[in-house]
Design a protein around this motif. Sequence first.
Motif, PDB file in Angstrom:
ATOM      1  N   PRO A  23       0.815  -1.229   0.000  1.00 19.42           N
ATOM      2  CA  PRO A  23       0.000   0.000   0.000  1.00 19.42           C
ATOM      3  C   PRO A  23       0.845   1.275   0.000  1.00 19.42           C
ATOM      4  N   LEU A  24       1.947   1.283   0.726  1.00 22.17           N
ATOM      5  CA  LEU A  24       2.806   2.473   0.750  1.00 22.17           C
ATOM      6  C   LEU A  24       3.368   2.763  -0.644  1.00 22.17           C
TER       7      LEU A  24
ATOM      8  N   HIS B 179       2.061   1.866  -3.502  1.00 29.02           N
ATOM      9  CA  HIS B 179       0.952   2.322  -4.345  1.00 29.02           C
ATOM     10  C   HIS B 179       0.635   3.794  -4.080  1.00 29.02           C
ATOM     11  N   THR B 180       0.664   4.192  -2.830  1.00 30.26           N
ATOM     12  CA  THR B 180       0.395   5.591  -2.482  1.00 30.26           C
ATOM     13  C   THR B 180       1.453   6.506  -3.091  1.00 30.26           C
TER      14      THR B 180
ATOM     15  N   ALA C 113       0.205   9.187  -6.122  1.00 27.75           N
ATOM     16  CA  ALA C 113       0.190  10.640  -5.902  1.00 27.75           C
ATOM     17  C   ALA C 113       1.323  11.250  -6.728  1.00 27.75           C
TER      18      ALA C 113
END
Length: 168
Positions: A17-18, A20-21, A25
């Motif tokens: 998830p990190l 992907h974030t 962004a």
Amino acid sequence: MIDAGLSEFCKWLAATPLSHTIQAAGWIIPALQTIHILSVAVVFSSAILVDLRIWQLLGRDVPLPEIARRFLPAIWPILLILLITGSLLITGEPRRSLLNSTFYLKMALLAIAILLTAGLQRSISSSPNFWDRDRTRRIAGQFAATVSILVWCGILFAGRWIAYTQAG
């Protein structure tokens, strides 16, 4: 075998998830790169100013211990910032660094630079006139300063070169 394991690790890291974030962004990677580059500039400048003073090419009227006291302590907290921003950049684009031999060259040079800088700082802290006691020590100090300058320049070049030697 190592390459396959490293490739699998990169795939896993890119799927977190990190990661992907960071990837999603559009502003995070440029912001991290900006902080990273500015931090590199501070560390590089601090180290080079001390090295140039050892060569007596800069600040001859200021004692080496004063120059070292002013610039070397700034390196350590900035290295922490570099560790954080670099780790986040790797998390966002793991293949770009972890599968790139130039990245490992940069890390090896960084380890050498840290050891040189720590040794220089320790020698000056324990004996302020250590590098000025005699001609042999002055020459040794100038040799260490030359190696330091070359290593820090190598870090800059390797860091930039990573973008041109990306893994497939």
